[in-house]
Scaffold this motif. Structure first.
Motif, mmCIF file in Angstrom:
data_model
loop_
_atom_site.group_PDB
_atom_site.id
_atom_site.type_symbol
_atom_site.label_atom_id
_atom_site.label_comp_id
_atom_site.label_asym_id
_atom_site.label_seq_id
_atom_site.Cartn_x
_atom_site.Cartn_y
_atom_site.Cartn_z
ATOM 1 N N GLU A 1 84.751 -68.306 -12.183
ATOM 2 C CA GLU A 1 85.579 -68.995 -11.186
ATOM 3 C C GLU A 1 86.537 -68.029 -10.489
ATOM 4 O OE1 GLU A 1 87.516 -72.115 -13.283
ATOM 5 O OE2 GLU A 1 85.676 -73.291 -13.599
ATOM 6 N N ILE A 2 87.162 -67.143 -11.279
ATOM 7 C CA ILE A 2 88.184 -66.270 -10.693
ATOM 8 C C ILE A 2 87.552 -65.214 -9.799
ATOM 9 C CG2 ILE A 2 88.507 -64.331 -12.300
ATOM 10 C CD1 ILE A 2 91.272 -66.637 -10.949
ATOM 11 N N ILE A 3 86.355 -64.749 -10.150
ATOM 12 C CA ILE A 3 85.665 -63.792 -9.278
ATOM 13 C C ILE A 3 85.318 -64.452 -7.949
ATOM 14 C CG2 ILE A 3 83.511 -62.488 -8.968
ATOM 15 C CD1 ILE A 3 83.654 -61.845 -11.997
ATOM 16 N N LYS B 1 100.682 -64.443 -1.545
ATOM 17 C CA LYS B 1 100.733 -65.849 -1.968
ATOM 18 C C LYS B 1 100.481 -66.790 -0.793
ATOM 19 C CE LYS B 1 103.337 -67.216 -5.357
ATOM 20 N NZ LYS B 1 104.477 -67.591 -6.210
ATOM 21 N N GLU B 2 100.941 -66.400 0.378
ATOM 22 C CA GLU B 2 100.720 -67.234 1.559
ATOM 23 C C GLU B 2 99.230 -67.415 1.833
ATOM 24 O OE1 GLU B 2 102.035 -66.478 5.997
ATOM 25 O OE2 GLU B 2 103.778 -66.953 4.758
ATOM 26 N N LYS B 3 98.480 -66.350 1.688
ATOM 27 C CA LYS B 3 97.033 -66.434 1.917
ATOM 28 C C LYS B 3 96.353 -67.241 0.818
ATOM 29 C CE LYS B 3 96.653 -62.306 4.783
ATOM 30 N NZ LYS B 3 96.576 -63.113 6.001
ATOM 31 N N ILE B 4 96.823 -67.091 -0.420
ATOM 32 C CA ILE B 4 96.276 -67.891 -1.520
ATOM 33 C C ILE B 4 96.527 -69.381 -1.261
ATOM 34 C CG2 ILE B 4 96.550 -68.442 -3.979
ATOM 35 C CD1 ILE B 4 97.105 -65.446 -4.439
ATOM 36 N N LYS B 5 97.725 -69.717 -0.817
ATOM 37 C CA LYS B 5 98.044 -71.120 -0.520
ATOM 38 C C LYS B 5 97.182 -71.649 0.624
ATOM 39 C CE LYS B 5 102.863 -71.283 -2.083
ATOM 40 N NZ LYS B 5 104.286 -71.362 -1.637
ATOM 41 N N GLU C 1 99.766 -68.495 -11.012
ATOM 42 C CA GLU C 1 99.012 -67.673 -11.966
ATOM 43 C C GLU C 1 98.065 -66.725 -11.225
ATOM 44 O OE1 GLU C 1 98.148 -68.041 -15.741
ATOM 45 O OE2 GLU C 1 100.313 -68.374 -15.663
ATOM 46 N N PHE C 2 97.393 -67.265 -10.220
ATOM 47 C CA PHE C 2 96.438 -66.469 -9.453
ATOM 48 C C PHE C 2 97.169 -65.359 -8.700
ATOM 49 C CE2 PHE C 2 93.052 -66.609 -5.848
ATOM 50 C CZ PHE C 2 92.449 -65.474 -6.368
ATOM 51 N N ALA C 3 98.313 -65.699 -8.091
ATOM 52 C CA ALA C 3 99.092 -64.699 -7.352
ATOM 53 C C ALA C 3 99.554 -63.584 -8.281
ATOM 54 C CB ALA C 3 100.288 -65.361 -6.678
ATOM 55 N N THR C 4 100.016 -63.952 -9.468
ATOM 56 C CA THR C 4 100.474 -62.944 -10.429
ATOM 57 C C THR C 4 99.325 -62.047 -10.866
ATOM 58 O OG1 THR C 4 102.148 -64.518 -11.219
ATOM 59 C CG2 THR C 4 101.727 -62.590 -12.593
#
Length: 642
Positions: A111-113, A62-66, A80-83
């Motif tokens: 988008e998600i890819i 999650k840290e990298k996603i943020k 949602e993305f992290a999950t």
């Protein structure tokens, strides 16, 4: 260097150019940032909680996603993305159910890819392309690499990249790609996993934890006291086996023995039914999510008594033939006045309650009934012929050790036995004295010998494995005595107390920790001791970071049984190229809660130590190995090509 060895190595590389290329490659790798280490401890069979911590990298995902998307995605979208990265199969299904038409779903796929590719690129930024390639899903390696390394400065390939994604979606491969990218991300955020002891104990699914670890990309294990108990049983120790079954009966986990490992408990049940009845001291601690019928409850209670009495009998001959174990006070069946139903311990006499000594011969308390002997022989045979248990125990031996020196730190589950002055406690074994690192080394020597020779069931090595479980100077037990008998049969709780080795209060002292690091040839200025085994009672204000950061205790209570005492649900530790961070975890409710609500189980991260300069691979254990390889390759080059 041996010429024959260099000749064989030359066959592998073939020509000087290949040798030079490999030297250049390894020298370059030495200058990359060190990978992230992930430390977990005292899992105690809590598979679901462990799985979540593993999948989210203790918050690293999650840290990298943020970092990447904090200005692009809302907090809800980030969750949602992290999950999706944690649980891609289940989350994909939930997301797809919410779309009204294919066009909307395909737009989301696109988008998600794109987000996933960016995340992979970010997570892999300190790895070589070769290492990243090994982490990618095999069937999509070519496609992912094209998307990862795309450069379109002159817009010549814009439609090419779009077409790749469109074809993935139109050919029904989007789900497989997203799932593959999710698992690749999980793998990339943690370079190496350390399990600092106790995979086994009271939790319901230690076998699933081991199966997960067997398939994990890079892992080591420091054995805990419960792990050694299982290793000892497989290695031929009947008293270790009796302890395992007793603990499983106590915590209503006998299905691990029967259903998971296929060990038939029917002979033990028949014995228990014959000699024992209900007994409140031996009723199992029932899981909150599990119901037992009165008949099942009574059966387990009887089994619990039968195996406990066998255990107490089996301990006696070991204590008598190994006087240097210094355990004569534990010859408790010999200290009972069976007519008065009382026992004298440490000069004081106590009445016994809930007694179940029907199979004990007062004149020879260690004597097993013929039926008991037969039961233990059959159980040991089943244990040593369980294919699944053999696979798990062999893995524990291959990846495990009593302690580990890794990247300048000392990893140990229990303790380094000390006296009150902080000196290494000495133990005499077969007329030779051991202390500190030498003591742990001889313990491990005996454990490995016992495992290799399971046919030797009453030799010193097998006895020593049991000592590791319960002995005063065991680095895994770390207490004066184990008061199992007292907790069953004596009401006075003063007799239940188990005095800890001085290590457990001396480890608050920085000087003591530095002394231990020196004992293991580690730099006391830079090194840390990373410890498990004893739950940190944060609820009472106990600090897991001790001795000015030299000691880090990461058993915060993965086991649900400890969480009311600790106030949290476990600590984990992250050590990357920049710093070392301790992560406290909140109670893990369920995977379903995370999937539906996007909740996570992390709490505060605490900085333990910050590197003055970013740490490189050359400063790690892996770096040492690479430097050795470079030296050998240079020797090959001089020998064959100069």
């Amino acid at each position: 260097m041996n010429a024959k060895y260099l000749d064989l190595l030359a066959q592998k590389y073939g020509c000087e150019e290949k040798v030079v290329t490999e030297i250049i490659n390894l020298e370059a790798i030495l200058n990359l940032p060190k990978g992230t280490e992930h430390f977990v401890s005292d899992l105690h069979g809590e598979y679901q909680a462990f799985q979540h911590v593993l999948r989210n990298g203790s918050g690293n995902v999650k840290e990298k996603i943020k970092d990447l998307f904090k200005d692009v995605l809302s907090e809800k979208e980030i969750n949602e993305f992290a999950t999706l990265v944690y649980y891609p199969e289940e989350k994909l299904q939930l997301i797809k159910d919410n779309f009204r038409n294919t066009q909307e779903l395909n737009q989301w796929y696109t988008e998600i890819i794109e987000h996933m590719i960016k995340l992979i690129s970010y997570a892999s930024s300190k790895y070589t392309r070769s290492k990243l390639r090994k982490a990618l899903p095999n069937q999509f390696v070519y496609i992912i690499e094209e998307l990862l390394y795309k450069t379109d400065e002159f817009t010549n390939k814009e439609h090419y990249y779009k077409k790749i994604v469109q074809q993935i979606i139109s050919l029904g491969q989007a789900d497989k790609l997203i799932i593959g990218l999710a698992y690749t991300t999980q793998r990339l955020v943690v370079d190496h996993l350390h399990v600092v002891g106790d995979i086994y104990d009271r939790g319901p699914k230690p076998d699933k934890i081991i199966d997960t670890l067997i398939n994990y990309h890079s892992v080591d294990i420091q054995w805990g006291n419960h792990d050694v108990l299982w290793l000892g049983a497989f290695a031929g120790s009947k008293v270790c086996l009796a302890n395992i079954i007793r603990i499983c009966a106590r915590y209503d986990n006998l299905d691990i023995i029967e259903d998971v490992y296929g060990i038939n408990l029917r002979p033990l049940l028949n014995l228990a039914e014959k000699y024992y009845d209900d007994n409140p001291a031996f009723r199992p601690k029932i899981h909150s999510d599990k119901k037992l019928s009165d008949h099942e409850l009574l059966q387990i209670t009887k089994i619990h008594q039968a195996i406990a009495m066998i255990q107490f009998k089996l301990e006696i001959p070991i204590i008598k033939r190994r006087p240097y174990f210094n355990m004569s006070e534990r010859l408790l069946l010999e200290k009972i006045d069976y007519d008065k139903n009382e026992i004298t311990i440490h000069g004081k006499t106590y009445p016994l309650e809930n007694s179940c000594f029907e199979t004990v011969n007062p004149l020879q308390p260690d004597q097993l009934l013929e039926e008991e002997e037969q039961v233990m022989e059959r159980l040991l045979f089943s244990v040593q012929h369980s294919e699944k248990l053999a696979r798990h125990m062999n893995f524990l031996m291959k990846k495990g050790s009593l302690y580990l020196k890794y990247n300048g730190n000392l990893l140990i589950h229990g303790c380094i036995p000390l006296d009150e002055e902080g000196n290494m406690e000495k133990m005499v074994i077969e007329n030779k004295t051991y202390a500190g690192r030498d003591l742990l080394d001889i313990f491990e020597h005996y454990l490995r010998h016992s495992f290799v020779h399971p046919e030797e069931t009453d030799d010193l090595a097998t006895d020593m494995v049991w000592y590791l479980w319960t002995g005063e100077y065991s680095s895994l037990f770390g207490k004066r005595e184990m008061t199992t008998f007292e907790r069953y049969f004596i009401k006075d709780k003063e007799t239940h107390k188990e005095r800890k080795n001085p290590y457990y209060h001396l480890r608050e002292n920085e000087g003591i920790c530095r002394k231990i690091l020196i004992e293991f040839n580690l730099n006391p200025d830079q090194g840390h001791i990373i410890n498990g085994h004893t739950p940190v009672k944060e609820i009472e204000g106990e600090n897991p970071i001790k001795a000015n950061g030299k000691m880090i205790v990461i058993d915060g209570g993965f086991s649900k049984a400890y969480q009311s005492k600790t106030g949290i649900a476990g600590y984990t530790l992250l050590y990357n190229s920049y710093d070392m961070q301790l992560v406290a975890h909140k109670h893990f409710n369920s995977k379903e809660d995370i999937l539906l609500n996007g909740t996570d189980v992390l709490s505060v991260k605490r900085l333990v130590d910050k590197e003055l300069e970013r740490k490189k691979v050359m400063e790690t254990n892996v770096g040492e190995e690479l430097l050795q390889e470079i030296s050998i390759l240079n020797s090959l080059r001089e020998y064959r090509y100069s």
